[in-house]
Motif scaffolding. Sequence first.
Motif, PDB file in Angstrom:
ATOM      1  N   TYR A  90      32.948  30.869  62.664  1.00 23.62           N
ATOM      2  CA  TYR A  90      32.043  29.618  63.453  1.00 23.62           C
ATOM      3  C   TYR A  90      30.652  30.289  63.626  1.00 23.62           C
ATOM      4  CZ  TYR A  90      30.656  26.540  67.084  1.00 23.62           C
ATOM      5  OH  TYR A  90      29.677  25.530  67.758  1.00 23.62           O
ATOM      6  N   ILE A  91      29.784  29.409  63.428  1.00 19.28           N
ATOM      7  CA  ILE A  91      28.195  29.592  63.492  1.00 19.28           C
ATOM      8  C   ILE A  91      27.600  28.458  63.919  1.00 19.28           C
ATOM      9  CG2 ILE A  91      26.083  30.400  62.080  1.00 19.28           C
ATOM     10  CD1 ILE A  91      28.163  32.422  61.836  1.00 19.28           C
ATOM     11  N   ASN A  92      26.775  28.832  65.110  1.00 19.29           N
ATOM     12  CA  ASN A  92      25.736  27.908  65.386  1.00 19.29           C
ATOM     13  C   ASN A  92      24.457  27.856  64.941  1.00 19.29           C
ATOM     14  OD1 ASN A  92      23.775  26.717  67.675  1.00 19.29           O
ATOM     15  ND2 ASN A  92      25.933  26.143  68.636  1.00 19.29           N
ATOM     16  N   ALA A  93      24.027  27.095  63.973  1.00 24.56           N
ATOM     17  CA  ALA A  93      22.873  27.188  63.206  1.00 24.56           C
ATOM     18  C   ALA A  93      21.749  27.134  64.238  1.00 24.56           C
ATOM     19  CB  ALA A  93      22.512  25.981  62.473  1.00 24.56           C
ATOM     20  N   LYS A  94      21.609  26.279  65.380  1.00 26.27           N
ATOM     21  CA  LYS A  94      20.395  26.397  66.087  1.00 26.27           C
ATOM     22  C   LYS A  94      20.465  27.886  66.677  1.00 26.27           C
ATOM     23  CE  LYS A  94      18.487  23.838  69.909  1.00 26.27           C
ATOM     24  NZ  LYS A  94      18.750  22.560  70.950  1.00 26.27           N
ATOM     25  N   ARG A 271      16.067  22.408  59.380  1.00 26.86           N
ATOM     26  CA  ARG A 271      17.129  22.123  58.845  1.00 26.86           C
ATOM     27  C   ARG A 271      16.733  22.241  57.273  1.00 26.86           C
ATOM     28  NH1 ARG A 271      17.091  17.600  62.127  1.00 26.86           N
ATOM     29  NH2 ARG A 271      16.378  16.026  60.436  1.00 26.86           N
ATOM     30  N   LYS A 272      15.557  22.124  56.895  1.00 23.22           N
ATOM     31  CA  LYS A 272      15.324  22.380  55.262  1.00 23.22           C
ATOM     32  C   LYS A 272      15.253  23.920  54.936  1.00 23.22           C
ATOM     33  CE  LYS A 272      12.337  18.537  54.786  1.00 23.22           C
ATOM     34  NZ  LYS A 272      10.823  18.046  54.467  1.00 23.22           N
ATOM     35  N   THR A 273      15.031  24.582  55.989  1.00 21.75           N
ATOM     36  CA  THR A 273      14.927  26.009  55.737  1.00 21.75           C
ATOM     37  C   THR A 273      16.098  26.610  55.870  1.00 21.75           C
ATOM     38  OG1 THR A 273      12.863  26.316  56.636  1.00 21.75           O
ATOM     39  CG2 THR A 273      13.973  28.356  56.671  1.00 21.75           C
ATOM     40  N   PHE A 274      17.221  26.257  56.723  1.00 23.53           N
ATOM     41  CA  PHE A 274      18.429  26.734  56.827  1.00 23.53           C
ATOM     42  C   PHE A 274      19.233  26.367  55.367  1.00 23.53           C
ATOM     43  CE2 PHE A 274      22.816  26.616  58.200  1.00 23.53           C
ATOM     44  CZ  PHE A 274      22.700  27.874  58.986  1.00 23.53           C
ATOM     45  N   THR A 275      19.115  24.978  55.057  1.00 27.68           N
ATOM     46  CA  THR A 275      19.603  24.688  53.914  1.00 27.68           C
ATOM     47  C   THR A 275      19.427  25.342  52.743  1.00 27.68           C
ATOM     48  OG1 THR A 275      19.790  22.285  54.518  1.00 27.68           O
ATOM     49  CG2 THR A 275      20.211  22.870  52.077  1.00 27.68           C
ATOM     50  N   TYR A 297      24.472  15.356  62.437  1.00 23.20           N
ATOM     51  CA  TYR A 297      24.199  14.046  62.952  1.00 23.20           C
ATOM     52  C   TYR A 297      24.035  12.919  61.753  1.00 23.20           C
ATOM     53  CZ  TYR A 297      23.458  15.959  67.542  1.00 23.20           C
ATOM     54  OH  TYR A 297      23.644  16.381  68.646  1.00 23.20           O
ATOM     55  N   PRO A 298      24.146  11.785  61.670  1.00 22.74           N
ATOM     56  CA  PRO A 298      23.714  10.814  60.522  1.00 22.74           C
ATOM     57  C   PRO A 298      22.370  10.852  60.289  1.00 22.74           C
ATOM     58  CG  PRO A 298      25.020   9.690  62.062  1.00 22.74           C
ATOM     59  CD  PRO A 298      24.969  11.039  62.917  1.00 22.74           C
ATOM     60  N   ASP A 299      22.213  10.613  58.971  1.00 24.83           N
ATOM     61  CA  ASP A 299      20.486  10.778  58.533  1.00 24.83           C
ATOM     62  C   ASP A 299      19.733  12.009  59.027  1.00 24.83           C
ATOM     63  OD1 ASP A 299      20.924   8.061  57.527  1.00 24.83           O
ATOM     64  OD2 ASP A 299      20.529   7.292  59.380  1.00 24.83           O
ATOM     65  N   GLN A 300      20.401  13.013  59.475  1.00 20.21           N
ATOM     66  CA  GLN A 300      19.624  14.222  59.838  1.00 20.21           C
ATOM     67  C   GLN A 300      20.326  15.420  59.006  1.00 20.21           C
ATOM     68  OE1 GLN A 300      18.825  14.804  64.264  1.00 20.21           O
ATOM     69  NE2 GLN A 300      19.225  12.436  64.576  1.00 20.21           N
ATOM     70  N   ILE A 301      20.394  15.271  57.895  1.00 18.23           N
ATOM     71  CA  ILE A 301      20.711  16.023  56.941  1.00 18.23           C
ATOM     72  C   ILE A 301      19.880  16.333  55.668  1.00 18.23           C
ATOM     73  CG2 ILE A 301      22.838  16.929  55.441  1.00 18.23           C
ATOM     74  CD1 ILE A 301      24.687  14.844  56.998  1.00 18.23           C
TER      75      ILE A 301
END
Length: 708
Positions: A90-94, A271-275, A297-301
Amino acid sequence: MYIVKDLNSMVETLKLYHRINKEKLTVNGVMDSNIIEKIYVDALPNNALLEKVLLKKTTFLVGKRGTGKSTIVARAQHQIRKEKEYLSVYINAKTVFELSKGTISVSEEIDEILSSRELKQLIILKTFLEEFSKSLKEELQSENNSMFTWLSRKSRDRKVNAIVKDIEQIFTDRTSINVSKRLLKNTRDTNAKETTIGGSATVDSTGVISPGITSGFKENEERSVESNEVFIRYLDMNNLISKIKKIVDTCRRYGIFLFIDDYSEMKSEDRKTFTEHIIQPFYHTAKDFIFLKVAAYPDQIEYGNLESKKYDYISIDMYDIYGKTNITDLEEKATLFTKRLIENRLENYTNNKIEDLFDFDSFNSSNECFKYLFYASMCIPRELGLILDNCLQSHVFHGKKINRSALIEAAERSYHENIESFYSRKLAATDIDGDDKAELVLQQELIRSLIEIAQGNKKALAGIDNNYFRDLTEVPTSHFRVNKEYEHILAPLEFNNYIYKLGELVGKGNSKDLSNNTETLYSFNFGLCHAKKIIYGKPNGKDGKFYQQRSLNYSSKIGDLVSESRSISCEDGHTFSIEELGLIQNLGMNCPTCIKQNQKFVKCKEVHNKSFDRPSVLEEIKWSEAEISILTAIYKYEARGKENITASLLEDEIDLTSYSIGKRCQKLAEDNFVNRIKKNPYSYSLTEESRAILVNADIVAADVEVEV
């Protein structure tokens, strides 16, 4: 007989934020290793959502706040641990981003050979793998084994620790970075060519503008080669993946389920950087044995270059789970899910039956009671927890059962406390940029307008020559429709629980100039309706076509508001309506008037015509969004008579870690907005000054008399 502690535990498990583990789900103070399996209620029969999450492929688990993503993740991890065929991490991205921002160096030698962008990328990956190792060790140490297996496990853990050290060495060992200063210098000395694509236009003899596309190459001294390509050459990803695979083999497992939570809590750029730096490399180089599960979340990917046909998108929002076309069927399934959720929690956390808690005689039937609970929560477990918590405070702990009035009162209170002031809170923050604030202003205006329309129609539509309104003195106006093309405009209101998407209908008398005849049906928040005196539902004796009446289509009114709020302007002062955005985009955002009149290309930009007038009480206040969240949460706890408010308690209420909350509270205390009482741990309360500011700036709702 009610046991207060048991009932409180029950509702708290519905309200949980962040990662869910057995420590947060204790029953009568006792930890049950199988509790998540016992209380898990899948929204679909035969645990269909859970089974899909456990498929061995990359998955995006998508839902609004509070819809149960963390619960599904916890249940999936429990199943993986139970079967012991795969590892679970389990990883918390934030958290990864917060930790990486505090690191500015890998090693002196490595720092020298990397650009700042490449160094940042390396630090993010290094931090990610540190969290990966930490989570993996926790998982392995939590396994229950016999003495013989335990001895074998100790040997395994030593081998795993050795591999983890090898991975850590990658980031500090000069020989692991496969690039020399000379190669780097040669790369930077080469003029990289950057492809640019933009719009162009030609004007014929009649003055007609024809848009076109131009492409060319722009010399750029500063940019070398594509960062991701350089990075892959710098760090041998295949070597890294092979070491992770070695861990899997050492543990005698087939692969790793890698759960990434709080992905959408990051800003768009993060998010872009993480992806780009985490999700894409693992997806492309290790998808045969590392199965990514991203909660979002929807539309936040940000999907980057992931192949759309090779990952799953699982929406757990009610609208997608229970169907989009049959509203009656949706309500029946959603009501049953709500009932199962409550019955399950009562069974596992209390000795009470459902009839001990609810006064079914105050409803037409027990089913109507659960339908009201569905209306109030809309299949969002966290919302259901808030509603039930309000009911416990107002009725159950006073020896009264939860009746119809209690549910309405609880829903209204939840709206006032948690939803009504959302835009005021966001706009009061000083760390939100201008464009975001302009969008927030539009959303605030939009919900105000929708409420005013519904309030006006309640009287205006009554008695008109229409079979659905003729015999009514007041018309229920909780539900309305918009054309599908306006759905994206209402998405933020839906995400923040002011309104809910319920289904799709074929338009009856569609607005002109709209290309799609499909309309989306929405309802206002149940508590909002009672707070704003809007009648909820449809009249008794009327069928579902009530919702299809022309007067309940608000598309044109929403379009008018958007047109008033936005326009397009060029640098030479030519202005256009927002409806012309498509044409101007086809021209590469160049001004059509400048092209036609002067044969020159002048850029246009979108302009927001409405601005936010900051309340005078905030004139000298510079609170960040996070600080406002903390102050609001403390206010809410104090309003409920809660004492000893700690960072850990606040962590359960807002999307911040207890460490982050503690640091911010220290600053707020220095500025005299928070009382910071030295205990173990620290306890916090509001000062009179901060409490007055919060109320006067409409950041929190003052005590409200609830009418039922």
